[in-house]
Motif scaffolding. Structure first.
Motif, mmCIF file in Angstrom:
data_model
loop_
_atom_site.group_PDB
_atom_site.id
_atom_site.type_symbol
_atom_site.label_atom_id
_atom_site.label_comp_id
_atom_site.label_asym_id
_atom_site.label_seq_id
_atom_site.Cartn_x
_atom_site.Cartn_y
_atom_site.Cartn_z
ATOM 1 N N PHE A 139 52.155 -4.552 97.064
ATOM 2 C CA PHE A 139 51.348 -3.376 96.727
ATOM 3 C C PHE A 139 50.419 -3.645 95.555
ATOM 4 C CE2 PHE A 139 55.053 -1.605 98.836
ATOM 5 C CZ PHE A 139 54.472 -0.744 99.756
ATOM 6 N N THR A 140 50.119 -4.897 95.288
ATOM 7 C CA THR A 140 49.245 -5.219 94.169
ATOM 8 C C THR A 140 47.867 -4.676 94.444
ATOM 9 O OG1 THR A 140 50.520 -7.214 93.757
ATOM 10 C CG2 THR A 140 48.326 -7.077 92.768
ATOM 11 N N GLN A 141 47.353 -3.994 93.460
ATOM 12 C CA GLN A 141 46.052 -3.360 93.599
ATOM 13 C C GLN A 141 45.080 -3.992 92.604
ATOM 14 O OE1 GLN A 141 45.235 -1.161 95.858
ATOM 15 N NE2 GLN A 141 43.140 -0.812 95.187
ATOM 16 N N GLY A 142 43.987 -4.489 93.068
ATOM 17 C CA GLY A 142 42.971 -5.041 92.186
ATOM 18 C C GLY A 142 42.095 -3.952 91.595
ATOM 19 N N GLY A 143 41.283 -4.363 90.671
ATOM 20 C CA GLY A 143 40.368 -3.430 90.033
ATOM 21 C C GLY A 143 40.463 -3.487 88.519
ATOM 22 N N ILE A 144 39.940 -2.458 87.888
ATOM 23 C CA ILE A 144 39.860 -2.418 86.424
ATOM 24 C C ILE A 144 40.958 -1.512 85.881
ATOM 25 C CG2 ILE A 144 38.432 -1.787 84.461
ATOM 26 C CD1 ILE A 144 35.995 -2.415 86.155
ATOM 27 N N SER A 145 41.741 -2.061 84.945
ATOM 28 C CA SER A 145 42.783 -1.300 84.259
ATOM 29 C C SER A 145 42.424 -1.198 82.773
ATOM 30 C CB SER A 145 44.155 -1.985 84.417
ATOM 31 O OG SER A 145 44.496 -2.087 85.789
ATOM 32 N N LYS A 146 42.670 -0.047 82.189
ATOM 33 C CA LYS A 146 42.369 0.191 80.773
ATOM 34 C C LYS A 146 43.615 0.740 80.085
ATOM 35 C CE LYS A 146 37.572 1.387 81.901
ATOM 36 N NZ LYS A 146 36.538 2.454 81.831
ATOM 37 N N THR A 147 43.852 0.221 78.902
ATOM 38 C CA THR A 147 45.013 0.667 78.132
ATOM 39 C C THR A 147 44.574 0.965 76.697
ATOM 40 O OG1 THR A 147 46.470 -0.734 79.459
ATOM 41 C CG2 THR A 147 47.343 0.083 77.376
ATOM 42 N N TYR A 148 44.957 2.139 76.189
ATOM 43 C CA TYR A 148 44.657 2.554 74.820
ATOM 44 C C TYR A 148 45.972 2.948 74.134
ATOM 45 C CZ TYR A 148 40.058 3.055 76.973
ATOM 46 O OH TYR A 148 38.898 2.832 77.672
ATOM 47 N N ALA A 149 46.136 2.528 72.873
ATOM 48 C CA ALA A 149 47.381 2.847 72.162
ATOM 49 C C ALA A 149 47.106 3.015 70.673
ATOM 50 C CB ALA A 149 48.431 1.753 72.378
ATOM 51 N N ALA A 150 47.874 3.871 70.035
ATOM 52 C CA ALA A 150 47.816 4.079 68.585
ATOM 53 C C ALA A 150 49.241 4.253 68.088
ATOM 54 C CB ALA A 150 46.974 5.295 68.229
ATOM 55 N N ASP A 151 49.617 3.455 67.085
ATOM 56 C CA ASP A 151 50.974 3.496 66.538
ATOM 57 C C ASP A 151 50.909 3.665 65.025
ATOM 58 O OD1 ASP A 151 52.545 2.892 68.989
ATOM 59 O OD2 ASP A 151 51.402 1.024 68.912
ATOM 60 N N PHE A 152 51.763 4.533 64.528
ATOM 61 C CA PHE A 152 51.861 4.784 63.092
ATOM 62 C C PHE A 152 53.316 4.553 62.692
ATOM 63 C CE2 PHE A 152 52.136 7.698 59.357
ATOM 64 C CZ PHE A 152 51.193 7.059 58.574
ATOM 65 N N ASP A 153 53.600 3.326 62.218
ATOM 66 C CA ASP A 153 54.960 2.941 61.865
ATOM 67 C C ASP A 153 55.086 2.891 60.340
ATOM 68 O OD1 ASP A 153 55.702 2.650 64.526
ATOM 69 O OD2 ASP A 153 54.905 0.608 64.592
ATOM 70 N N VAL A 154 56.103 3.520 59.820
ATOM 71 C CA VAL A 154 56.331 3.604 58.375
ATOM 72 C C VAL A 154 57.546 2.749 58.021
ATOM 73 C CG1 VAL A 154 56.813 5.121 56.424
ATOM 74 C CG2 VAL A 154 55.351 5.909 58.295
ATOM 75 N N SER A 155 57.420 2.022 56.887
ATOM 76 C CA SER A 155 58.542 1.233 56.378
ATOM 77 C C SER A 155 58.836 1.695 54.961
ATOM 78 C CB SER A 155 58.201 -0.263 56.394
ATOM 79 O OG SER A 155 59.254 -1.020 55.861
ATOM 80 N N TRP A 156 60.044 2.199 54.736
ATOM 81 C CA TRP A 156 60.402 2.766 53.435
ATOM 82 C C TRP A 156 61.772 2.258 53.040
ATOM 83 C CZ3 TRP A 156 58.429 4.995 49.337
ATOM 84 C CH2 TRP A 156 59.258 5.672 48.459
ATOM 85 N N GLU A 157 61.822 1.476 51.949
ATOM 86 C CA GLU A 157 63.088 0.923 51.479
ATOM 87 C C GLU A 157 63.811 1.947 50.612
ATOM 88 O OE1 GLU A 157 64.839 -2.605 48.547
ATOM 89 O OE2 GLU A 157 62.744 -2.678 49.235
ATOM 90 N N LEU A 158 65.063 2.201 50.942
ATOM 91 C CA LEU A 158 65.876 3.086 50.122
ATOM 92 C C LEU A 158 66.255 2.367 48.835
ATOM 93 C CD1 LEU A 158 68.231 4.693 52.793
ATOM 94 C CD2 LEU A 158 66.146 5.623 51.809
ATOM 95 N N ASP A 159 65.989 3.008 47.704
ATOM 96 C CA ASP A 159 66.236 2.370 46.411
ATOM 97 C C ASP A 159 67.686 2.617 46.003
ATOM 98 O OD1 ASP A 159 65.745 0.961 44.110
ATOM 99 O OD2 ASP A 159 64.824 2.634 43.052
ATOM 100 N N LEU A 160 68.596 1.905 46.670
ATOM 101 C CA LEU A 160 70.012 2.100 46.409
ATOM 102 C C LEU A 160 70.507 1.341 45.186
ATOM 103 C CD1 LEU A 160 71.323 1.856 50.081
ATOM 104 C CD2 LEU A 160 70.743 3.919 48.787
ATOM 105 N N VAL A 161 69.841 0.237 44.850
ATOM 106 C CA VAL A 161 70.315 -0.591 43.737
ATOM 107 C C VAL A 161 69.357 -0.581 42.549
ATOM 108 C CG1 VAL A 161 71.636 -2.105 45.245
ATOM 109 C CG2 VAL A 161 69.244 -2.638 44.760
ATOM 110 N N GLY A 162 68.309 0.208 42.616
ATOM 111 C CA GLY A 162 67.398 0.326 41.479
ATOM 112 C C GLY A 162 66.281 -0.693 41.448
ATOM 113 N N ARG A 163 65.923 -1.277 42.602
ATOM 114 C CA ARG A 163 64.825 -2.249 42.610
ATOM 115 C C ARG A 163 63.498 -1.599 42.213
ATOM 116 N NH1 ARG A 163 67.364 -3.833 47.516
ATOM 117 N NH2 ARG A 163 68.328 -5.904 47.411
ATOM 118 N N ARG A 164 63.283 -0.408 42.734
ATOM 119 C CA ARG A 164 61.997 0.244 42.482
ATOM 120 C C ARG A 164 61.831 0.589 41.000
ATOM 121 N NH1 ARG A 164 62.527 3.713 46.195
ATOM 122 N NH2 ARG A 164 61.565 2.420 47.789
ATOM 123 N N LEU A 165 62.881 1.102 40.377
ATOM 124 C CA LEU A 165 62.804 1.435 38.949
ATOM 125 C C LEU A 165 62.660 0.181 38.096
ATOM 126 C CD1 LEU A 165 65.487 4.269 38.703
ATOM 127 C CD2 LEU A 165 63.004 4.488 38.850
#
Length: 500
Positions: A139-165
């Motif tokens: 069932f392979t279908q030829g032609g033009i395929s378009k893909t659009y994506a937007a990702d918003f990933d956050v990384s936040w370290e918990l300051d459990l040992v006082g690194r940030r301070l």
């Protein structure tokens, strides 16, 4: 460990949730306990004598140290120092370095407290051409395929040992060290301007004295020549007087060149190096240096910017050691995110048509990082940080001792200069009286030329020594003010506008 939850997944049961919460609580408790085992900030006990060996009886006046050049009562000096602090290359360079430190601090603070939040967008277009297709279930279908994506990933370290301070304390101490370096550069600039100014005034006095010596030598040469023509003395006396006149004129030429060079140096210091020399008026006079306010060695630590800079760098090094130790502990990072995507593909049912699919997803995750194989490297980093702390502590001790030594030596030498000026000034007055009597006696024929010249040479030598002593006393007073931590205000924090 990664805990993921999307809108399309089912929620975990309550028991798993309680187990995970208990794990996180246990981790936080253990991390807090481990953080308490880090090395405390290194403290240095700088022991100093209770008082200096030589000090003025004048009590400490903060204003007298903040703007010590005002104590000399010289409007030209005040204007030169003010101009230098505002527009000289050294002052502008120090302000630029302070501004660089501010910019770095702002970036570091943002990096410490603001999560890493990359917003990633992507777009892709695929053009598929079917060259061969066989098989009943294809069932392979030829032609033009378009893909659009937007990702918003956050990384936040918990300051459990006082690194940030700990990182924030390092940033603040680095900024404090930069500020004290800025103040130290400005204090040194003010002292350099004052010393160059007094050097120029001393040369102006010596030049005026040399011109007076030329006038006196010319008068003696005229008298000796006239007496030789009348046959009262040998003509050799006239030749000798003429030789002394030429020597005095040569001294004037040398002092004129030195004064020009000194004035040019002073103009460069205040940021007016291309201005004509005539724009800088130098008065041929030397005033008595003002009394330097007395300070205790303990007050010196609060005044000198180099001592405070060394203390800030020691605190920063201790903070970096704590950060290196905290790197041994586990790191727990929250990683929430949200994304949206859209895919456009050729339709299987309708040739030439397109099928569009839009989907969105959100995730809540956590990463736990435990250093295992990199522990040897982290231990090496701790040893290196500990060595840097020791270097900073030794530097601080040396800075404190040098500060005390400079202040003590400056006070002792200033007292000696004042006594030397008083003795030479009294000797100069006596030598002037003796020379005047000898000159009148030679003009009246009562003494010979040798006696007159010897009296003149003695007077000129004492007068030159007195001028040099007065110049040195003024420069020593400047050096003493600088050694006591003058030239800046510990309470005033420079803003961006004032730094420029």
């Amino acid at each position: 460990m990664r805990l993921a939850k999307t809108g399309a997944l089912q929620r975990p049961d309550q028991r798993a949730g309680l187990s995970r919460a208990a794990q996180l609580a246990t981790l936080a408790f253990l991390s807090a306990g481990l953080a308490a085992c880090t090395t405390p900030a290194r403290k240095v006990d700088a022991k100093l004598p209770a008082a200096y060996e030589a000090a003025s009886a004048t009590p400490l006046a903060t204003q007298a140290l903040d703007q010590w050049w005002i104590q000399f009562g010289d409007p030209v000096l005040n204007e030169l120092v003010t101009t230098a602090l505002a527009q000289s290359p050294d002052a502008r360079l120090a302000a630029a370095r302070l501004e660089e430190a501010r910019a770095i601090r702002q970036g570091q603070v943002r990096q410490i407290f603001i999560p890493q939040t990359p917003l990633v967008g992507s777009a892709q277009r695929t053009d598929t051409n079917i060259s061969d297709q066989s098989g009943a279930g294809s069932f392979t279908q030829g032609g033009i395929s378009k893909t659009y994506a937007a990702d918003f990933d956050v990384s936040w370290e918990l300051d459990l040992v006082g690194r940030r301070l700990a990182a924030l304390r390092v940033v603040k101490n680095d900024m404090a060290a930069a500020r004290f370096a800025y103040e130290g550069a400005r204090a040194a600039l003010a002292a350099n301007v004052a010393q160059a100014y007094f050097e120029a005034r001393g040369l102006a006095v010596q030049l005026e004295d040399a011109r007076e010596s030329v006038r006196i030598a010319k008068a003696l040469a005229d008298v000796a020549g006239e007496r030789g023509r009348r046959g009262l003395t040998a003509t050799s006396e006239g030749e000798r007087a003429a030789a002394d006149l030429a020597q005095a004129q040569a001294q004037v030429a040398a002092l004129e060149a030195q004064l020009r060079a000194s004035r040019r140096t002073l103009l460069i210091l205040v940021g007016k190096g291309v201005d004509p020399l005539e724009s800088l008026a130098i008065t041929p006079s030397l005033a008595k240096p003002p009394a330097v306010p007395a300070t205790a060695p303990s007050q010196l630590l609060a005044r000198r910017p180099d001592v405070r800079e060394a203390a800030a760098r020691l605190a920063s090094a201790s903070g970096n050691l704590n950060i290196s130790e905290l790197a041994l502990f586990p790191t727990l990072t929250l990683k929430p995110g949200i994304g949206i995507s859209k895919a456009i593909t050729p339709s299987f049912l309708d040739a030439g048509a397109e099928t569009s699919t839009t989907s969105s997803a959100w995730t809540v995750g956590a990463n736990l990082s435990i250093p295992v194989l990199n522990i040897p490297k982290l231990m090496s980093d701790i040893k290196a940080s500990n060595a840097r702390v020791e270097q900073a502590a030794i530097t601080y001790e040396k800075t404190v001792q040098n500060a005390f030594g400079e202040a003590d030596n400056a006070l002792v030498q200033l007292a000696a200069d004042e006594r030397r000026v008083a003795l030479l000034s009294a000797g100069e007055r006596r030598a002037a009286v003796a020379y005047e009597a000898s000159r009148k006696g030679y003009a009246a024929g009562l003494t010979d030329l040798t006696t007159a010249l010897q009296a003149e040479q003695a007077w000129r030598a004492v007068r030159s020594a007195a001028t040099g002593a007065q110049t040195q006393a003024l420069q020593r007073a400047v050096q003493t003010y600088k050694a006591l931590g003058g030239g800046w205000s510990p309470e005033a924090v420079p803003t961006k506008a004032s730094a420029q």
